[in-house]
Design a protein around this motif. Structure first.
Motif, PDB file in Angstrom:
ATOM      1  N   MET A   1     -29.715  22.999   0.072  1.00 35.66           N
ATOM      2  CA  MET A   1     -28.699  23.955   0.511  1.00 35.66           C
ATOM      3  C   MET A   1     -28.288  23.664   1.951  1.00 35.66           C
ATOM      4  SD  MET A   1     -30.164  27.559  -1.061  1.00 35.66           S
ATOM      5  CE  MET A   1     -28.725  28.490  -0.588  1.00 35.66           C
ATOM      6  N   THR A   2     -27.011  23.876   2.253  1.00 35.72           N
ATOM      7  CA  THR A   2     -26.544  23.707   3.625  1.00 35.72           C
ATOM      8  C   THR A   2     -26.922  24.923   4.450  1.00 35.72           C
ATOM      9  OG1 THR A   2     -24.412  24.773   3.225  1.00 35.72           O
ATOM     10  CG2 THR A   2     -24.568  22.391   2.766  1.00 35.72           C
ATOM     11  N   ALA A   3     -26.800  24.793   5.753  1.00 32.95           N
ATOM     12  CA  ALA A   3     -27.087  25.930   6.629  1.00 32.95           C
ATOM     13  C   ALA A   3     -26.163  27.097   6.303  1.00 32.95           C
ATOM     14  CB  ALA A   3     -26.915  25.510   8.092  1.00 32.95           C
ATOM     15  N   ARG A  59     -34.718  32.684  11.535  1.00 31.09           N
ATOM     16  CA  ARG A  59     -34.082  31.514  10.921  1.00 31.09           C
ATOM     17  C   ARG A  59     -32.565  31.550  11.078  1.00 31.09           C
ATOM     18  NH1 ARG A  59     -36.132  31.781   4.920  1.00 31.09           N
ATOM     19  NH2 ARG A  59     -35.622  33.979   5.349  1.00 31.09           N
ATOM     20  N   ILE A  60     -32.005  32.753  11.248  1.00 35.06           N
ATOM     21  CA  ILE A  60     -30.548  32.881  11.329  1.00 35.06           C
ATOM     22  C   ILE A  60     -30.006  32.097  12.507  1.00 35.06           C
ATOM     23  CG2 ILE A  60     -28.676  34.531  11.758  1.00 35.06           C
ATOM     24  CD1 ILE A  60     -30.251  36.561  10.078  1.00 35.06           C
ATOM     25  N   GLY A  61     -30.708  32.151  13.633  1.00 36.33           N
ATOM     26  CA  GLY A  61     -30.256  31.412  14.806  1.00 36.33           C
ATOM     27  C   GLY A  61     -30.170  29.920  14.550  1.00 36.33           C
ATOM     28  N   ASP A  62     -31.175  29.366  13.859  1.00 32.58           N
ATOM     29  CA  ASP A  62     -31.163  27.937  13.545  1.00 32.58           C
ATOM     30  C   ASP A  62     -30.038  27.600  12.567  1.00 32.58           C
ATOM     31  OD1 ASP A  62     -33.381  27.507  15.165  1.00 32.58           O
ATOM     32  OD2 ASP A  62     -34.795  27.854  13.515  1.00 32.58           O
ATOM     33  N   TRP A  63     -29.892  28.423  11.532  1.00 31.40           N
ATOM     34  CA  TRP A  63     -28.823  28.197  10.556  1.00 31.40           C
ATOM     35  C   TRP A  63     -27.449  28.259  11.229  1.00 31.40           C
ATOM     36  CZ3 TRP A  63     -31.335  32.127   6.695  1.00 31.40           C
ATOM     37  CH2 TRP A  63     -32.351  31.477   5.973  1.00 31.40           C
ATOM     38  N   LEU A  64     -27.273  29.249  12.106  1.00 33.28           N
ATOM     39  CA  LEU A  64     -25.992  29.359  12.812  1.00 33.28           C
ATOM     40  C   LEU A  64     -25.705  28.124  13.655  1.00 33.28           C
ATOM     41  CD1 LEU A  64     -25.987  33.106  13.985  1.00 33.28           C
ATOM     42  CD2 LEU A  64     -24.240  32.022  12.559  1.00 33.28           C
ATOM     43  N   GLY A  65     -26.698  27.689  14.389  1.00 32.65           N
ATOM     44  CA  GLY A  65     -26.509  26.515  15.239  1.00 32.65           C
ATOM     45  C   GLY A  65     -26.050  25.304  14.448  1.00 32.65           C
ATOM     46  N   GLU A  66     -26.631  25.118  13.269  1.00 36.45           N
ATOM     47  CA  GLU A  66     -26.250  23.978  12.437  1.00 36.45           C
ATOM     48  C   GLU A  66     -24.897  24.199  11.766  1.00 36.45           C
ATOM     49  OE1 GLU A  66     -27.918  21.526   8.529  1.00 36.45           O
ATOM     50  OE2 GLU A  66     -29.267  22.851   9.667  1.00 36.45           O
ATOM     51  N   ALA A  67     -24.692  25.417  11.215  1.00 31.60           N
ATOM     52  CA  ALA A  67     -23.463  25.694  10.464  1.00 31.60           C
ATOM     53  C   ALA A  67     -22.233  25.670  11.360  1.00 31.60           C
ATOM     54  CB  ALA A  67     -23.575  27.044   9.754  1.00 31.60           C
TER      55      ALA A  67
END
Length: 497
Positions: A1-3, A59-67
């Protein structure tokens, strides 16, 4: 899955949890037996804590940074990332124990408010409301520190993203200066007309309900995805694709409950018209409460208190209640529904005096959050403020500071959105009628499809794709302009009268 897909799946689960909270809250206000209050409070508090934990997940912060670096995402996905970052930033400012304490305090205060309101007993509510206020101050301070805002602006941000007390002060001070003279002028015009004849009565609740449902259907409400019930304070709530509204009835006067139903139907149409493809994502949410209130006030004030609508609705009212005589004619109904008369109750206030009720509440809650006024002084300050703004003397706290559920339910920072919404409603309705000449003739025949179709395309279906100012500018060609609201008032209450 993608960010991005991780974020979308995560916030889809948050939406499901929020839907459960919404139905439990509706049940608490409409059907729950009093003896279940404590157990319900525990359940609701746990759900709020679980939701807080999910929204503040690290985890939201990491996903946001990537997305946010994913160039393949489209306009809606990028707007969704913007909204996710906004709500995540706010939520991470709050510790879980503060969320839980606030939820429990609100549940207890809401139940005590129902009794206190019935008994006009502010002293009995004071310790409960004091606890809610104390926690709201803590919440405002924590969010404000994270966002670089004052505590009040941080609370306001939950209901009006990007709003500020400084901007509201300018708008409201201008209105507070304009309205007293205009109100007097409107009442002088009104006084030159013959007195309205009484409608008689009584008006059975079931007949009122049937008429309300008939008109809800005319406006376009989808009964396959909602329902109408009774509560102490009218509201629109529920869940995605389960949009429920309430009203309260008075068998001596059907006119108030009917307009209350049409007001809440405006809210419900917005909720039912949100973009289905993003319904469980932050970008699919309603765009703040000034836009939400604009939709209820657009339906109630702009459309349903207009002459075209009352030409359509007056015969239905007459038929429903077997009314006879000139009091039931459409012109008499228009005069009744546009009558200017300062009073105590906000939800029953006419369009001209309503902003004074909001300005009062806004000034008081701002002072209370800033610790500029002890809570125990609220009744006296309320009564003095209403006397100054509207010239009326409040006889008791049930008709004064106990009339609204907002503060007991933790809704600090909500009140100014009502009058921001009234201004926005005037501007949106003006733009819609200019763009679609068939809207007013349609309303005169009970056909709201042209109006609702325009709103679906320009407001409802846009969700939170755009910030508030950008949405309003896109829909109307300009940012919020109080002059449109003033021009509407003058046209309706002076020129057309």
């Amino acid at each position: 899955m993608t960010a991005y897909s991780n974020l979308a799946a995560h916030f889809g689960r948050i939406a499901a949890l929020s839907n459960a909270v919404g139905i439990l809250q509706w049940d608490s206000d409409v059907m729950m037996p009093k003896g279940a209050a404590e157990t319900r409070a525990e359940s609701t508090a746990l759900l709020h804590v679980l939701r807080h934990g999910m929204v503040s997940d690290v985890r939201i912060g990491d996903w946001l940074g990537e997305a946010e670096g994913d160039v393949s995402l489209g306009e809606w996905e990028r707007a969704n990332l913007r909204e996710i970052r906004r709500v995540w930033t706010v939520e991470t400012a709050l510790p879980a124990d503060l969320v839980e304490a606030s939820s429990k305090a609100v549940s207890a205060c809401e139940m005590r408010w129902r009794q206190a309101r019935a008994e006009a007993d502010f002293a009995g509510l004071l310790p409960y409301l004091g606890e809610v206020l104390n926690l709201q101050r803590q919440i405002g301070a924590a969010k404000g520190e994270k966002l670089g805002l004052s505590p009040y602006d941080a609370l306001l941000n939950d209901y009006e993203p990007g709003g500020s007390a400084a901007k509201i002060d300018t708008l409201f001070d201008d209105l507070a200066a304009f309205l007293p003279g205009f109100t007097q002028e409107a009442m002088e015009v009104q006084a030159r007309r013959p007195a309205l004849e009484p409608l008689g009565g009584p008006f059975p609740t079931e007949t009122q309900r049937a008429l309300g449902i008939r008109l809800m259907a005319a406006l376009g409400y989808d009964f396959e995805r909602g329902r109408l019930d009774i509560s102490t304070h009218p509201f629109c709530g529920g869940a995605d694709n389960d949009v429920r509204i309430t009203t309260r009835y008075d068998e001596a006067d059907f006119t108030k409950a009917l307009m209350g139903v049409l007001h809440e139907t405006g809210h419900a149409l917005y909720e039912q018209g949100r973009p289905q493809g993003y319904l469980n994502q932050p970008v699919g949410a309603a765009r703040g409460m000034s836009i939400h209130e604009s939709q209820s006030l657009l339906m109630e004030m702009q459309a349903c208190r207009s002459r075209p609508f009352l030409d359509f609705a007056a015969p239905l009212m007459r038929e429903s209640f077997a009314g006879t005589g000139p009091a039931w004619e459409s012109e008499a109904m228009w005069r009744r529904y546009t009558r200017v008369e300062p009073g105590f109750i906000r939800v029953d206030a006419d369009e001209v005096t309503y902003p004074a009720h909001v300005i009062l509440r806004y000034r008081l809650e701002k002072a209370l959050i800033a610790c500029d006024m002890p809570l125990a002084e609220l009744p006296a300050a309320w009564n003095e403020g209403l006397k100054s703004l509207l010239g009326v003397t409040v006889p008791n706290d049930r008709l004064g500071c106990l009339q609204d559920i907002h503060w007991p339910s933790g809704g600090w920072g909500y009140f100014p959105t009502y009058t921001l919404g009234a201004m926005t409603a005037a501007q949106i309705f003006d733009a819609a009628c200019t763009a679609e000449p068939g809207i007013l003739p349609g309303i005169g025949k009970g056909d709201f499809a042209p109006l609702v179709g325009w709103l679906r395309a320009h407001i409802h279906g846009r969700g939170s794709l755009l910030p508030t100012d950008a949405l309003l500018t896109e829909a109307t060609g300009r940012p919020l302009d109080a002059g449109v609201f003033k021009a509407h008032l003058r046209r309706r209450y002076i020129d057309e009268a």
